[in-house]
Write a protein that holds these residues in place. Structure first.
Motif, short mmCIF file in Angstrom:
data_model
loop_
_atom_site.label_atom_id
_atom_site.label_comp_id
_atom_site.label_asym_id
_atom_site.label_seq_id
_atom_site.Cartn_x
_atom_site.Cartn_y
_atom_site.Cartn_z
N MET A 1 0.87 -1.18 -0.07
CA MET A 1 0.21 0.05 -0.01
C MET A 1 0.82 1.17 0.18
SD MET A 1 -3.28 0.88 0.14
CE MET A 1 -4.03 -0.90 0.67
N ILE A 2 0.64 2.36 -1.01
CA ILE A 2 1.31 3.62 -0.82
C ILE A 2 1.07 4.21 0.40
CG2 ILE A 2 1.64 5.60 -1.90
CD1 ILE A 2 1.08 4.62 -4.59
N ARG A 3 2.29 4.61 1.03
CA ARG A 3 2.19 5.42 2.16
C ARG A 3 1.10 6.69 1.90
NH1 ARG A 3 6.84 3.47 1.13
NH2 ARG A 3 8.01 2.26 2.74
N PRO A 4 0.57 7.29 2.99
CA PRO A 4 -0.56 8.42 2.71
C PRO A 4 0.29 9.56 2.24
CG PRO A 4 -0.88 7.52 4.63
CD PRO A 4 0.26 6.52 4.28
N MET A 5 1.64 9.77 2.65
CA MET A 5 2.40 10.97 2.45
C MET A 5 2.61 11.09 0.69
SD MET A 5 5.40 11.90 1.38
CE MET A 5 6.71 10.79 2.17
N VAL A 6 3.02 9.77 0.26
CA VAL A 6 3.54 9.65 -1.23
C VAL A 6 2.07 9.73 -1.91
CG1 VAL A 6 4.45 7.63 -2.79
CG2 VAL A 6 5.26 7.92 -0.66
N ARG A 7 1.04 9.01 -1.29
CA ARG A 7 -0.20 9.04 -2.14
C ARG A 7 -0.52 10.26 -2.63
NH1 ARG A 7 -4.21 5.87 -3.53
NH2 ARG A 7 -3.35 4.08 -2.47
N THR A 8 -0.44 11.48 -1.51
CA THR A 8 -0.78 12.89 -1.72
C THR A 8 0.15 13.44 -2.62
OG1 THR A 8 -1.48 12.95 0.57
CG2 THR A 8 -0.88 14.90 -0.34
N LEU A 9 1.41 13.02 -2.62
CA LEU A 9 2.42 13.53 -3.57
C LEU A 9 1.91 13.35 -4.91
CD1 LEU A 9 5.04 14.97 -4.29
CD2 LEU A 9 6.13 12.80 -3.86
N LEU A 10 1.76 12.12 -5.28
CA LEU A 10 1.32 11.62 -6.44
C LEU A 10 -0.20 12.24 -7.00
CD1 LEU A 10 2.11 7.76 -6.26
CD2 LEU A 10 3.38 9.73 -7.42
N THR A 11 -0.99 12.42 -6.24
CA THR A 11 -2.14 13.16 -6.53
C THR A 11 -1.84 14.35 -6.92
OG1 THR A 11 -3.36 11.74 -5.02
CG2 THR A 11 -4.50 13.91 -5.72
N SER A 314 9.26 16.25 -12.28
CA SER A 314 10.51 15.33 -12.34
C SER A 314 11.16 15.44 -10.98
CB SER A 314 11.26 15.48 -13.41
OG SER A 314 12.47 14.70 -13.52
N SER A 315 11.49 16.27 -10.58
CA SER A 315 12.23 16.40 -9.34
C SER A 315 11.72 16.06 -8.13
CB SER A 315 13.22 17.91 -9.19
OG SER A 315 11.74 18.70 -9.19
N ASP A 316 10.43 16.42 -8.16
CA ASP A 316 9.86 15.97 -6.63
C ASP A 316 9.72 14.44 -6.66
OD1 ASP A 316 9.49 18.51 -6.27
OD2 ASP A 316 7.31 18.68 -6.01
N LEU A 317 9.28 13.72 -7.67
CA LEU A 317 9.25 12.35 -7.56
C LEU A 317 10.75 11.68 -7.60
CD1 LEU A 317 6.48 11.12 -10.27
CD2 LEU A 317 6.55 10.63 -7.86
N ALA A 318 11.80 12.11 -8.16
CA ALA A 318 12.93 11.53 -8.20
C ALA A 318 13.39 11.80 -6.60
CB ALA A 318 13.96 12.22 -8.89
N PHE A 319 13.15 12.85 -6.14
CA PHE A 319 13.64 12.83 -4.53
C PHE A 319 12.81 12.01 -3.85
CE2 PHE A 319 12.84 15.04 -0.35
CZ PHE A 319 14.24 15.28 -0.09
N THR A 320 11.48 11.75 -3.97
CA THR A 320 10.56 10.98 -3.19
C THR A 320 11.24 9.44 -3.16
OG1 THR A 320 8.71 12.10 -3.43
CG2 THR A 320 8.49 10.02 -2.91
N VAL A 321 11.50 8.99 -4.65
CA VAL A 321 12.05 7.57 -4.75
C VAL A 321 13.28 7.36 -4.08
CG1 VAL A 321 12.61 6.03 -6.33
CG2 VAL A 321 10.89 7.41 -7.13
N LEU A 322 14.21 8.42 -4.13
CA LEU A 322 15.73 8.34 -3.60
C LEU A 322 15.44 8.10 -2.19
CD1 LEU A 322 17.53 10.64 -5.82
CD2 LEU A 322 18.08 8.26 -5.50
N GLY A 323 14.54 9.00 -1.54
CA GLY A 323 14.40 9.00 -0.22
C GLY A 323 13.79 7.70 0.44
N LEU A 324 12.77 7.11 -0.21
CA LEU A 324 12.30 5.83 -0.06
C LEU A 324 13.09 4.47 -0.01
CD1 LEU A 324 8.87 6.10 -1.63
CD2 LEU A 324 9.27 6.30 0.85
N VAL A 325 14.10 4.75 -1.38
CA VAL A 325 14.95 3.51 -1.34
C VAL A 325 16.48 3.74 -0.55
CG1 VAL A 325 14.13 2.83 -3.56
CG2 VAL A 325 16.11 4.20 -3.56
#
Length: 325
Positions: A1-11, A314-325
């Motif tokens: 399940m996508i974390r709530p913070m990430v779901r909000t960002l993707l929305t 681009s930059s926000d999602l790249a930052f999010t993925v890097l933070g998660l992994v």
């Protein structure tokens, strides 16, 4: 399940390209180039900055005739870049990004140099005209467009609906949408062979993308995943984007289905920015897959390059993925 913070960002990111009619006039915030030895963002601003500002002014007037002129300018800039020595492919994408207090446009030049044509190692373009099995492609188009219209009117929930397929767009939020969805659920198992013929042989990329979405209503999840992974080699970006949309839903909702990251990660270097963004969205959904963590970490250098782009999509999602992994 996508974390709530990430779901909000993707929305929020999904809204960046939506019309900003209620906002003030846009400002050209940044010009990016991904990725070329023959053109960088400084040179791109020097060569095309004036034309890009003219584009923004035309778009700000919010008139059909001005929008048409703005599109002519965008296409002319794109064509000029494609003629530059050493450039094999170029696309110019201009995205609106807005909040309650800001309205900006970001221009991104997506470039493939002649020396890196391997980035475009897609399958040959199909050439056939194929029939629409049971009118299922037309049904998908109706379903998609009706849901979009209702969403623009504020009549759709932002929560993910329940769906009988492996990709969920609108669910059965209204009786009309439910009826269209039922046509897909009933018809797809009867026409799997014909739908895959559309996916692999139809000359029209929009129809191939529609076939892929329709095939997400098949009953075998493993085959839905395989169809989507194969579609990442389609020469049309709309088909590749559709594949990643489906895979993202599978990764988030159907954890029992395995998605081979070795076949996904090359698309982080796709020629088209909208495809790269969807790859990062998929990686967000897969960030808690411990079995594939080493592969996710191996993608970090490419994610760092995407992080350097100033366009928030681009930059926000790249930052999010890097933070998660």
């Amino acid at each position: 399940m996508i974390r709530p913070m990430v779901r909000t960002l993707l929305t929020c990111l999904a809204l960046t390209a939506a019309p900003a009619a209620a906002q003030s006039s846009a400002t050209l915030r940044a010009v990016d180039v991904y990725r070329s030895a023959h053109l960088d963002h400084v040179k791109a601003e020097a060569l095309y900055g004036a034309k890009l500002k003219e584009y923004v002014l035309l778009r700000n007037s919010k008139r059909p005739i001005s929008d048409a002129k703005a599109e002519e300018i965008r296409r002319a800039i794109e064509a000029d870049v494609r003629k530059r020595p050493g450039v094999a492919f170029a696309a110019l994408r201009i995205v609106e990004y807005f909040t309650s207090v800001d309205h900006a446009m970001y221009a991104t030049f997506d470039i493939v140099d002649e020396a890196e044509r391997g980035r475009m190692a897609f399958a040959p373009a199909p050439a056939r005209k194929t029939p629409d099995p049971l009118g299922l492609l037309a049904t998908w188009k109706q379903y998609s467009e009706l849901g979009s219209a209702l969403s623009r009117q504020g009549r759709m929930t932002v929560d993910r609906p329940e769906c009988p397929g492996f990709y969920c767009l609108w669910g059965a939020a209204t009786p009309e949408l439910a009826a269209l969805q039922n046509k897909l659920v009933d018809g797809v198992p009867k026409k799997l062979k014909e739908l895959r013929e559309v996916l692999t042989q139809e000359a029209d990329g929009e129809k191939r993308a529609a076939a892929l979405y329709v095939l997400s209503y098949a009953k075998a999840g493993e085959q839905v995943v395989e169809d989507s992974l194969r579609a990442l080699k389609d020469p049309d970006g709309r088909v590749r984007s559709a594949a990643l949309q489906i895979l993202s839903d599978v990764a988030n909702q159907r954890k029992e289905l395995r998605i081979d990251l070795d076949r996904v990660l090359p698309a982080l270097d796709d020629p088209l920015g909208e495809v790269r963004t969807k790859v990062m969205g998929l990686l967000v959904s897969m960030s808690d897959d411990e079995a594939q963590r080493a592969k996710l970490l191996g993608a970090a250098p490419r994610l760092v390059e995407l992080l350097k782009l100033r366009q928030p999509e681009s930059s926000d999602l790249a930052f999010t993925v890097l933070g998660l992994v």
